[in-house]
Write an enzyme that holds these catalytic residues in place. Structure first.
Site, PDB file in Angstrom:
ATOM      1  N   ASP A 146       0.841  -1.187   0.063  1.00 61.51           N
ATOM      2  CA  ASP A 146       0.077  -0.023   0.079  1.00 61.51           C
ATOM      3  C   ASP A 146       0.890   1.456   0.112  1.00 61.51           C
ATOM      4  OD1 ASP A 146      -2.452   1.433   0.517  1.00 61.51           O
ATOM      5  OD2 ASP A 146      -1.600   1.850   2.466  1.00 61.51           O
TER       6      ASP A 146
ATOM      7  N   ASP B  24      -1.807  -1.038   6.209  1.00 68.34           N
ATOM      8  CA  ASP B  24      -1.878  -0.378   7.725  1.00 68.34           C
ATOM      9  C   ASP B  24      -2.868  -1.363   8.548  1.00 68.34           C
ATOM     10  OD1 ASP B  24      -4.454   0.172   6.867  1.00 68.34           O
ATOM     11  OD2 ASP B  24      -4.410   2.339   6.927  1.00 68.34           O
TER      12      ASP B  24
END
Length: 762
Positions: free
Chosen positions: A444, A646
């Site tokens: 990401d 995350d």
């Protein structure tokens, strides 16, 4: 006892200490006994860790029932401490020390007796008269008397456990030892009492008392060394527990009081001076300092902390004094949760262990069958009961399932402990094994490759750059964005506050996943989001198209602000790349891994960042709900994929990936739901995790090779396969020595993982 309840369910998981296991067959027997209890859904018994991890339905069974099942199988259980960071119980420590002393005492006694028996037998073994050795030492009656305490006192545990296993219709390593040494001793009684009968039959009245005694001695030595080596595999747990402070200085009733850490409660105000350990987790209320968080993140550079920042228990305060309010204490602290995760990982089983488990399930019965067949063959072929007995005892003694049982769990225990030392929390052995098979790493962008702390760099309005126009735009944008938790929203709010903009309340706030946010501010309908969303809404963007293109070309994330359905302005937001990202990505690529960027940002911005860090494949403009599908598409190409994010917005993708790797950012342990958690948030942790996985699996394969080759080669040699070619038979004493040190060699090899050091280049 460490119990973990699954929210909204009657299913709980617990870890129990198990006493009395002597080999992997014991672990299989205990697993079978526990799984037979109604209500037990899963069970893993780790011989190396001496623990049973059990998942059960609380409506059908409780822990006491599970313990009864283990005890009925002939073993004892002891609940794990509820507070896993509490000092080790004195009674338990004394019990363990007492057991060690007893084993050492038995070893000394049996060792002295065995040495005497061997020395006394040398003339008969060599056929030479040795002046310093009196012949009476070889007297079979004396040897019988001397051997009895070795077998039936020092080695009593083998016979007791073998009898218990027999009553349960099972067999373990103790069964092999008891049958082997018992057979040697009982056979030796006949030539001792009736030597003339053997002579009349043309047989030598040989006795094997010294073999039985030496075998017991060597196995006791091996068990002592094995137990001490196994203790070292949990060194990481002990080191983690030793990190916590013992006392805390709290402010109560206006006075500073030093109290044991166990007495700190939520809401206590704690004072920390320079050089002291922070006792529990909390939030700074006054003061500032730099804090060494190496025990958590693995990073040696101290972190600046001030009022409002979170602090982690067991980290070290370096420079200033401060007070903080306790927010997590006892078993809820970050350190306690790390220890819990490491314990769970060390008690889990890797898929590579399944082969060893299947082998150990039939190993002991197969060895007994081979021993019986060996006796029958040699007795019929050679007509020599001595040779038949020697080979049979050799087969029983040399075969040891312990090495197979220890090959995987010891390496897993050391590997997961090493991961914790480097700021890597590995959920289970399966994750650790899978990481070495990876083909593709999907990263990401925001918060993973970049700092995750974007800042506003440009504000452009359709009405020009007059200050009042920017102020108006900021007020509308920040008033809406302060209702959002998105990092870009936080950047807008922080920038507006830094410019002294007064914010107002927003009504009817709504977040549109992957697009933007909207709501009413001062009776004006405000929409903030992506260029794509503006087009989907039919909002004209032509007035700011050129400025948008310029900001996009610079690699900035651009958000559009529309008021009452008209585009009023754009903001350029930049998120700096983490210092370690470029080097970590380069190392991953050199390790033969494909690195892919996955982001919801527009393609131009994503490709600018990708070029900066050296990534060639970019999946851009992907909404959170689409990320899991992108991972699936990569897996459909035949790739084993790891997703790094995350752990919150990327949860579906993390779950879809073969290995989900969550980036840690403080004390939020919710991200531990992923397979692997990198506490520091540094991409170098990915490199370390994969290198550790490869090192651990390589170590396991070495252990399994040693264990299998040892038995594959050792059992036929003990059975006398070399005798027709070389006239050589394996002495039962040598078989005992080989068996005793086989498991020791496996554990010692596993301990080499403690020397693992991550490589920053490849």
């Amino acid at each position: 006892m460490v119990a973990i309840a699954l929210k909204g369910s009657t299913v709980e998981s617990t870890i129990l200490k198990v006493r009395g296991m002597s080999c992997a067959s014991c672990a299989n027997n205990i697993e079978t006994a526990i799984r037979a209890v109604p209500g037990v859904e899963a069970c893993n018994v780790n011989f190396g860790a001496e623990q049973a991890a059990v998942t059960y339905d609380t409506h059908k069974v409780d822990v006491a029932d599970i313990q009864k099942a283990v005890e009925a199988a002939g073993y004892s259980t002891q609940p794990m401490q509820e507070d896993i960071l509490a000092p080790e119980d004195d009674a338990e420590r004394r019990e363990r020390q007492s057991e060690d002393r007893k084993l050492t005492q038995k070893l000394w006694v049996s060792g002295i007796i065995s040495a005497t028996l061997v020395i006394g037998s040398l003339p008969a073994m060599t056929g030479l008269q040795i002046p310093l050795i009196p012949m009476w030492l070889h007297n079979p009656w004396l040897q019988m008397v001397l051997t009895a305490p070795v077998l039936f006192w020092a080695g009593s545990g083998f016979f007791i456990n073998a009898w218990k296993a027999f009553k349960r219709h099972t067999a373990t390593m103790d069964t092999l030892v008891a049958i082997g040494t018992g057979t040697a001793y009982v056979y030796s009684l006949f030539p001792t009492f009736s030597p003339q009968w053997f002579i009349a039959q043309g047989l030598n009245p040989d006795v094997y008392f010294e073999a039985a005694a030496v075998i017991i001695t060597l196995i006791l030595l091996g068990r002592l060394l094995e137990n001490r080596a196994k203790g070292q595999t949990s060194e990481a747990i002990r080191q983690l527990m030793g990190l916590q402070a013992r006392t805390a200085r709290v402010v109560r009733e206006g006075r500073e009081v030093d109290i044991p850490i166990a007495e700190v409660v939520l809401g206590d105000v704690v004072l920390v001076r320079p050089g002291e350990k922070i006792p529990v987790d909390g939030e700074i209320v006054d003061g500032s300092s730099t804090i060494d968080e190496a025990m958590v993140t693995g990073e040696s550079v101290p972190v600046k902390k001030q009022s409002g920042d979170e602090v982690i228990g067991a980290t070290i305060n370096k420079t200033g004094s401060f007070t903080f309010r306790a927010t997590r204490v006892g078993k809820d602290t970050f350190l306690a949760q790390i220890v819990k995760l490491v314990q769970q990982a060390q008690g889990s089983k890797a898929p590579i262990q399944r082969l060893a488990d299947r082998v150990t399930g039939w190993f002991v019965p197969a060895v007994i069958a081979i021993a019986i067949l060996t006796f029958i063959i040699w007795f019929n072929v050679m007509g020599n009961v001595t040779m038949a007995l020697t080979t049979t005892v050799g087969v029983l003694i040399i075969a040891c399932p312990c090495a197979l049982g220890l090959a995987t769990p010891t390496s897993i225990m050391v590997g997961t402990g090493k991961g914790a030392e480097n700021g890597i929390l590995i959920k289970g052995a399966e994750s650790l094994e899978m990481a070495h098979k990876l083909h593709t790493i999907v990263l990401d962008k925001t918060g993973t490759i970049t700092q995750g702390k974007p800042t506003v760099t440009d504000t452009i309005t359709v009405n020009g750059t007059a200050n009042q126009n920017e102020q108006r735009l900021l007020r509308f944008a920040a008033s809406i964005e302060r209702n959002s938790e998105h990092p870009l929203a936080e950047a807008v709010v922080q920038y507006a506050q830094s410019q002294g903009v007064d914010l107002t309340d927003a009504r009817e706030f709504e977040a549109i996943a992957g697009s933007g946010v909207q709501g009413h501010v001062a009776n004006q309908w405000v929409q903030i989001g992506t260029y794509r969303w503006m087009n989907e809404l039919g909002i004209d963007t032509s007035a700011l198209q050129q400025q948008w293109d310029e900001l996009e070309y610079l690699g900035k994330t651009v958000i559009w602000i529309a008021i009452q359905g008209k585009a009023e302005g754009i903001m350029g937001i930049a998120d700096a790349v983490k210092p370690s990202s470029v080097s970590a990505i380069r190392v991953l690529q050199r390790m033969g891994l494909e690195v892919v960027m996955l982001t919801g940002d527009n393609r131009r911005t994503a490709e600018v960042i990708a070029r900066e860090v050296g990534i060639t494949r970019v999946l851009a403009e992907i909404r959170p709900d689409q990320k899991a599908n992108e991972i699936y598409n990569l897996q459909s190409e035949g790739k084993i994929v790891a997703m790094v994010g995350d752990g919150i917005n990327d949860a579906p993708a993390l779950a879809q990936a073969d290995v989900g790797i969550a980036i840690g950012t403080g004390t939020d342990v919710a991200i531990a739901a992923s397979d692997i958690t990198l506490i520091s948030g540094d991409l170098q942790g990915i490199v370390t995790a994969i290198q550790l996985s490869r090192a651990t699996i390589h170590n396991i394969r070495q252990n399994l090779f040693f264990a299998f080759i040892y038995n594959v080669a050792g059992i036929p040699i003990a059975a006398g396969i070399l005798y027709p070619f070389f006239g050589w038979l394996l002495s039962p004493i040598l078989a005992g020595a080989a068996m005793a040190f086989s498991s020791v060699s496996v554990v010692t090899n596993a301990l080499r993982l403690r020397n693992f050091q991550p490589k920053t280049s490849n």
